[in-house]
Motif scaffolding. Structure first.
Motif, PDB file in Angstrom:
ATOM      1  N   ARG A  38      72.142  43.153  68.115  1.00 34.57           N
ATOM      2  CA  ARG A  38      71.645  44.406  67.564  1.00 34.57           C
ATOM      3  C   ARG A  38      70.139  44.325  67.291  1.00 34.57           C
ATOM      4  O   ARG A  38      69.386  45.262  67.597  1.00 34.57           O
ATOM      5  N   THR A  39      69.704  43.209  66.745  1.00 30.89           N
ATOM      6  CA  THR A  39      68.281  43.045  66.437  1.00 30.89           C
ATOM      7  C   THR A  39      67.456  42.953  67.713  1.00 30.89           C
ATOM      8  O   THR A  39      66.349  43.515  67.801  1.00 30.89           O
ATOM      9  N   ALA A  40      67.989  42.257  68.721  1.00 29.25           N
ATOM     10  CA  ALA A  40      67.275  42.147  69.996  1.00 29.25           C
ATOM     11  C   ALA A  40      67.086  43.526  70.623  1.00 29.25           C
ATOM     12  O   ALA A  40      66.008  43.852  71.145  1.00 29.25           O
ATOM     13  N   LEU A  78      71.365  35.237  76.133  1.00 29.06           N
ATOM     14  CA  LEU A  78      71.046  36.432  75.354  1.00 29.06           C
ATOM     15  C   LEU A  78      70.981  37.653  76.271  1.00 29.06           C
ATOM     16  O   LEU A  78      71.503  38.718  75.936  1.00 29.06           O
ATOM     17  N   ASP A  79      70.356  37.494  77.436  1.00 25.15           N
ATOM     18  CA  ASP A  79      70.282  38.597  78.400  1.00 25.15           C
ATOM     19  C   ASP A  79      71.672  39.094  78.769  1.00 25.15           C
ATOM     20  O   ASP A  79      71.923  40.299  78.852  1.00 25.15           O
ATOM     21  N   GLU A  80      72.586  38.167  78.991  1.00 23.13           N
ATOM     22  CA  GLU A  80      73.947  38.543  79.364  1.00 23.13           C
ATOM     23  C   GLU A  80      74.626  39.320  78.233  1.00 23.13           C
ATOM     24  O   GLU A  80      75.326  40.313  78.475  1.00 23.13           O
ATOM     25  N   ARG A  85      76.502  44.496  76.145  1.00 22.24           N
ATOM     26  CA  ARG A  85      76.563  45.488  75.087  1.00 22.24           C
ATOM     27  C   ARG A  85      76.352  46.889  75.656  1.00 22.24           C
ATOM     28  O   ARG A  85      77.040  47.848  75.262  1.00 22.24           O
ATOM     29  N   LEU A  86      75.440  47.030  76.586  1.00 22.34           N
ATOM     30  CA  LEU A  86      75.200  48.342  77.187  1.00 22.34           C
ATOM     31  C   LEU A  86      76.384  48.763  78.058  1.00 22.34           C
ATOM     32  O   LEU A  86      76.762  49.938  78.068  1.00 22.34           O
ATOM     33  N   CYS A  87      76.975  47.815  78.759  1.00 23.65           N
ATOM     34  CA  CYS A  87      78.149  48.122  79.582  1.00 23.65           C
ATOM     35  C   CYS A  87      79.322  48.566  78.709  1.00 23.65           C
ATOM     36  O   CYS A  87      80.136  49.400  79.121  1.00 23.65           O
ATOM     37  N   ALA A 124      66.818  42.218  82.811  1.00 24.33           N
ATOM     38  CA  ALA A 124      67.775  41.177  82.430  1.00 24.33           C
ATOM     39  C   ALA A 124      68.993  41.152  83.339  1.00 24.33           C
ATOM     40  O   ALA A 124      69.717  40.155  83.387  1.00 24.33           O
ATOM     41  N   ALA A 125      69.237  42.255  84.046  1.00 29.25           N
ATOM     42  CA  ALA A 125      70.424  42.336  84.897  1.00 29.25           C
ATOM     43  C   ALA A 125      70.204  41.718  86.271  1.00 29.25           C
ATOM     44  O   ALA A 125      71.169  41.456  86.996  1.00 29.25           O
ATOM     45  N   PHE A 126      68.953  41.463  86.651  1.00 31.12           N
ATOM     46  CA  PHE A 126      68.681  40.915  87.974  1.00 31.12           C
ATOM     47  C   PHE A 126      69.112  39.450  88.058  1.00 31.12           C
ATOM     48  O   PHE A 126      68.890  38.669  87.142  1.00 31.12           O
ATOM     49  N   ALA A 127      69.724  39.110  89.177  1.00 31.07           N
ATOM     50  CA  ALA A 127      70.145  37.726  89.454  1.00 31.07           C
ATOM     51  C   ALA A 127      71.058  37.174  88.371  1.00 31.07           C
ATOM     52  O   ALA A 127      71.077  35.968  88.118  1.00 31.07           O
TER      53      ALA A 127
END
Length: 240
Positions: A38-40, A78-80, A85-87, A124-127
Motif C-alpha cells: 500500500r505504501t509503495a 516487490l514489483d511482482e 495488487r493491480l490485477c 514493473a510488468a516487463f520481463a
C-alpha cells in the motif's frame, strides 16, 4: 520462515490448517506485506515508479531498508506484489462465446486504467514471470475467454502475452509523455498540433506521404489508438 520461504508461500493456495493456525502475539504491531504494498503504491502515485526504491519505501514506512527484506526478497519481488495488487482489482467475466472479443477488450482496458493510476508502474510488468496467484488469476481468466471464443490454445497463450505486453507498453509511453510535459524544452514532442505542423512542413518531394497524411499520423484522442490496436489484435485472432 525466511523471506524466500514467505515469498513461495504467497504463491500457494492456503490450506485449511494454515488458515486456522494461530499467529504469535507480539508486543508491537510489525510492518506487514499489505502495508509495504500500500505504501509503495502511494509513493508511485505521488512521485512516479522511478522514485520507488527500497530506501525511499523504507523512509515512507518510517523504518530501515533492512527491515523491508523481512517481507520482500528484493525489488523484483516487490514489483511482482505491486502488479498482483493491480490485477486483483480486475473482475473476471464468465466466458461468453458470443462476446469474447468485448470481454478481452474490457479486461485489457481495466488493466490499463489500473496502470495509469500509478505513473510508470507498468515498467514493473516487463520481463516478469507471473507466479503470484492474482497475476495468474488474470491470465487464467483471459485464457478462459479466448478458448471460449474458439481461439486455438497456442494462439490464445501467445495472444495473452502480446496483449499484456501492449497494455504495459502503452501505459509506460503515456507516463513518459506526461513526464516530458513537465520539461518545457520538450513540450513540442507531446503537442499534437505542433507535431502535425512540423510534419506538414517537411519537404514534400522527400516526404510525400508524411506531408500529405500529417493529420492522419497525428490523429486520435483519449484512448482511440489503444482501442484501435486492441481491436486489430483481437480481430487477427478471430481470423485465424
Amino acid at each position: 520462515m525466511n523471506p524466500r520461504e514467505r515469498r513461495a508461500a504467497r504463491h500457494q493456495l492456503p490450506s485449511s490448517e494454515a488458515a486456522a493456525a494461530p499467529r504469535p502475539r507480539r508486543r508491537k504491531a510489525p510492518i506487514t506485506v499489505e502495508q509495504v504494498v500500500r505504501t509503495a503504491l502511494d509513493v508511485i502515485a505521488a512521485e512516479g515508479y522511478e522514485a520507488l526504491t527500497m530506501r525511499r519505501l523504507a523512509t515512507a514506512l518510517d523504518t530501515g531498508p533492512a527491515s523491508l527484506y523481512a517481507h520482500v526478497v528484493n525489488k523484483a519481488d516487490l514489483d511482482e506484489l505491486l502488479i498482483a495488487r493491480l490485477c486483483a482489482e480486475i473482475t473476471l467475466p464468465a466466458p461468453d462465446p458470443s462476446a469474447w472479443r468485448e470481454q478481452i477488450r474490457d479486461m485489457c482496458g481495466r488493466l490499463r486504467d489500473q496502470y495509469l493510476k500509478y505513473p510508470g508502474i507498468s515498467r514493473a510488468a516487463f520481463a516478469m514471470a507471473p507466479t503470484d496467484l492474482e497475476t495468474v488469476r488474470l491470465g487464467e481468466g483471459m485464457l478462459a475467454v479466448l478458448l471460449a471464443g474458439g481461439v486455438a490454445p497456442q494462439d490464445a497463450a501467445w495472444a495473452i502475452d502480446a496483449l499484456l505486453l501492449y497494455v504495459a507498453a502503452y501505459c509506460l509511453e503515456i507516463s513518459v509523455m506526461n513526464q516530458r510535459k513537465v520539461d518545457s524544452e520538450a513540450e513540442w514532442v507531446v503537442d499534437t498540433g505542433e507535431l502535425r505542423r512540423r510534419l506538414a512542413a517537411l519537404p514534400a518531394t522527400a516526404f510525400p506521404h508524411t506531408t500529405r497524411y500529417a493529420a492522419e499520423l497525428t490523429a486520435g484522442e483519449g484512448h482511440d489508438r489503444f482501442d484501435f490496436t486492441l481491436t486489430l489484435m483481437i480481430d487477427g485472432l478471430a481470423s485465424r
